[in-house]
Design a protein around this motif. Structure first.
Motif: not given
Length: 126
Positions: A62, A65-66
């Protein structure tokens, strides 16, 4: 420190793949604690790739991805740190270090990489 010693410190092993299997130089897979690196690269480039991939150990999927650029910069800093440690050990006097030659040797070209080299150098000699 050798790649094997660094990998042992991180609890990671290295496996090699053919370039035609993956269109990339390397990848770290956390679930199995393995850095995969292309065997088609030179030994120096393999070392760079492995050190970079080890810099991803604490990144979650995560987070990557961010904040992909942040994660890539952290991985590059890890690589630069370890490469600098090796370079400085080889010098009789750390003040003889030439960051431009270091960057040229490792094909580091961005201002971000230049900043990292300077910062890591200062941190290591302090």
């Amino acid at each position: 420190m050798s790649i094997n010693e660094i990998c042992a410190k991180y609890g990671v092993r290295v496996e090699y793949f053919d370039k035609d299997l993956w269109d990339r130089n390397g990848i770290y897979i956390d679930e199995i604690k393995v850095v995969f690196v292309s065997k088609d690269l030179s030994p120096d480039k393999q070392k760079q790739v492995i050190l970079h991939e080890l810099g991803h150990i604490d990144h979650t999927e995560a987070e990557y991805k961010n904040a992909k650029i942040k994660c890539e910069n952290e991985a590059d800093r890890n690589m630069i740190h370890h490469l600098l440690e090796d370079a400085l050990v080889q010098l009789e006097n750390p003040s003889d270090f030439n960051y431009l030659k270091f960057m040229e040797y490792y094909n580091l070209k961005t201002t971000t990489e230049e900043t990292m080299v300077k910062e890591e150098y200062q941190a290591l000699i302090s």
